[in-house]
Design an enzyme around this catalytic site. Structure first.
Site, PDB file in Angstrom:
ATOM      1  N   LYS A 137       0.836  -1.202   0.000  1.00 35.83           N
ATOM      2  CA  LYS A 137       0.000   0.000   0.000  1.00 35.83           C
ATOM      3  C   LYS A 137       0.876   1.259   0.000  1.00 35.83           C
ATOM      4  CE  LYS A 137      -0.424  -0.217   5.033  1.00 35.83           C
ATOM      5  NZ  LYS A 137      -1.209  -0.783   6.139  1.00 35.83           N
ATOM      6  N   TYR A 179      16.071  31.164   4.144  1.00 37.75           N
ATOM      7  CA  TYR A 179      14.948  31.981   4.623  1.00 37.75           C
ATOM      8  C   TYR A 179      15.116  32.287   6.103  1.00 37.75           C
ATOM      9  CZ  TYR A 179      12.340  30.979   0.336  1.00 37.75           C
ATOM     10  OH  TYR A 179      11.934  30.902  -0.959  1.00 37.75           O
TER      11      TYR A 179
HETATM   12  C1  LIG Z   1      -0.351  -1.776   6.815  1.00 37.41           C
HETATM   13  C2  LIG Z   1      -0.947  -3.067   7.202  1.00 37.41           C
HETATM   14  C3  LIG Z   1      -0.133  -4.194   7.432  1.00 37.41           C
HETATM   15  C4  LIG Z   1       1.378  -4.133   7.435  1.00 37.41           C
HETATM   16  O1  LIG Z   1       1.868  -3.670   8.666  1.00 37.41           O
HETATM   17  P1  LIG Z   1       3.443  -3.632   8.945  1.00 37.41           P
HETATM   18  O2  LIG Z   1       3.539  -3.187  10.353  1.00 37.41           O
HETATM   19  O3  LIG Z   1       4.020  -2.644   7.994  1.00 37.41           O
HETATM   20  O4  LIG Z   1       3.951  -5.000   8.690  1.00 37.41           O
HETATM   21  C5  LIG Z   1      -0.751  -5.401   7.677  1.00 37.41           C
HETATM   22  N1  LIG Z   1      -2.100  -5.503   7.717  1.00 37.41           N
HETATM   23  C6  LIG Z   1      -2.916  -4.435   7.526  1.00 37.41           C
HETATM   24  C7  LIG Z   1      -4.383  -4.627   7.596  1.00 37.41           C
HETATM   25  C8  LIG Z   1      -2.368  -3.189   7.282  1.00 37.41           C
HETATM   26  O5  LIG Z   1      -3.178  -2.137   7.123  1.00 37.41           O
END
Ligand SMILES: *Cc1c(COP(=O)(O)O)cnc(C)c1O
Length: 338
Positions: free
Chosen positions: A33, A248
């Site tokens: 993701k 800045y």
């Molecule tokens: C983001 C996510 C993961 C992965 O989590 P990590 O801590 O990066 O391994 C697993 N399951 C769900 C539902 C997530 O949203």
């Protein structure tokens, strides 16, 4: 332009550590993701696929489409189908939204085991299974998410217990509602690393594949290696005299003669903006003055400079986590595979 170097040998190294822990590469679902946590969705999906990973996980339908060819199954955490695709599996996060999924959609039912983020309450399992059946959905799995996978304390066990109970209820009723061969999964990265005798269908691993973990040291040390580094090119160089001001608001005033260069990277690339107060280092090189949108003054003369080699360095300074540093990186940054 600043650009990202991807060390896919490190990615392979990390995935192997996780596969060993999970009991085989087929027990690994890679979480991709948010542009693969800033690393580049396609690049990481392709590599995972080459390593034998069969399941990818994203948030949205459009992301799933981009990596369809690399996996047997893609789990979509928070979206609805735009068109039918036999590889796509959707999370059911709320009993009241079941009606939004067209007939025959493949789904995994999410259970709330205590994090109170997404998922149906364990009390609603029977009603949910009935609703899934009425809607004509294909329920292929059930899952939950840990709030405290890497933390010492009881929460991990409390949630495991709640999931186990939910699983028993589901297995009691699933046949009645026409569902069988269900997959069960609850572990993210840190939960997997701390688990003993992991025996679920697969683990959903994100941050660890990219080389980071926030797991408590009480569970041991894991030899994970960062996959991403951020680089920038020199745009200009000058010699600062004592008293010269930089940037800045003139927040930096040279106390000694020094060489400084401007690099083509800034907060528009997704870096946290250094406000020029105190001392701040990017990969051990001092930033001089306030960071601009596309320019950062750094005490260096290198033509190309590594800006991030370990996201935790920046995370610590800005009181956040590696996840945020990585996912904030602009998705337009070019990716070079090494
Ligand atoms: C983001 C996510 C993961 C992965 O989590 P990590 O801590 O990066 O391994 C697993 N399951 C769900 C539902 C997530 O949203």
């Amino acid at each position: 332009m600043a650009y990202i170097k991807l060390n896919l040998t490190n990615y392979e190294h990390n995935v192997k550590i996780l596969a060993e822990k999970a009991g085989g590469i087929e027990k690994i679902a890679v979480v991709l993701k948010d542009n693969a946590y800033g690393h580049g969705l396609r690049q990481i999906a392709k590599k995972a696929s080459e390593l034998g990973v069969k399941i990818g996980i994203v948030r949205h339908f459009d992301e799933a489409l981009l990596i369809e060819r690399y996996f047997d199954e893609i789990i979509i955490l928070a979206d609805y189908p735009k068109e039918q695709n036999l590889k796509f599996i959707y999370a059911i996060n709320d009993i009241n939204f079941i009606h939004k999924f067209p007939k025959n959609t493949k789904v995994h039912l999410k259970i709330n085991t205590g994090m109170n983020r997404n998922g149906i309450s364990p009390d609603e399992i029977q009603i949910a299974l009935k609703a899934l059946q009425n809607q004509g959905l294909k329920c292929l799995g059930v899952f939950t998410h840990h709030s405290s996978g890497g933390a010492v304390g009881s929460e991990y066990f409390v949630q495991n217990q709640a999931f186990k109970k939910a699983k028993e209820i589901i297995l009691t009723y699933s046949k009645k509602y026409g569902f069988s061969n269900l997959k069960f999964h609850s572990h993210n990265s840190d939960a997997l690393l701390r688990s003993q005798n992991f025996n679920e269908s697969f683990a959903r691993v994100g941050i660890t594949t990219y080389g980071y973990s926030d797991i408590s040291e009480a569970f041991g040390k894991f030899d994970l290696k960062p996959v991403l580094s951020l680089w920038a090119k020199k745009i200009s160089q000058r010699e600062l005299e004592v008293g010269d001001k930089v940037g800045y608001g003139c927040k930096f005033i040279a106390k000694e003669k020094m060489n400084a260069s401007i690099y083509d990277v800034g907060y528009a690339d997704g870096l946290f903006r250094f406000n020029g107060i105190g001392e701040f280092y990017l990969n051990k090189n001092q930033v001089l003055g306030i960071m601009s949108m596309d320019n950062t003054c750094i005490k260096s003369t290198e033509n190309e400079l590594c800006i991030i080699s370990n996201a935790n360095e920046i995370a610590r300074y800005f009181n956040t986590i590696s996840y945020e540093v990585l996912t904030k990186l602009n998705s337009n940054l070019a990716k070079i595979i090494i």
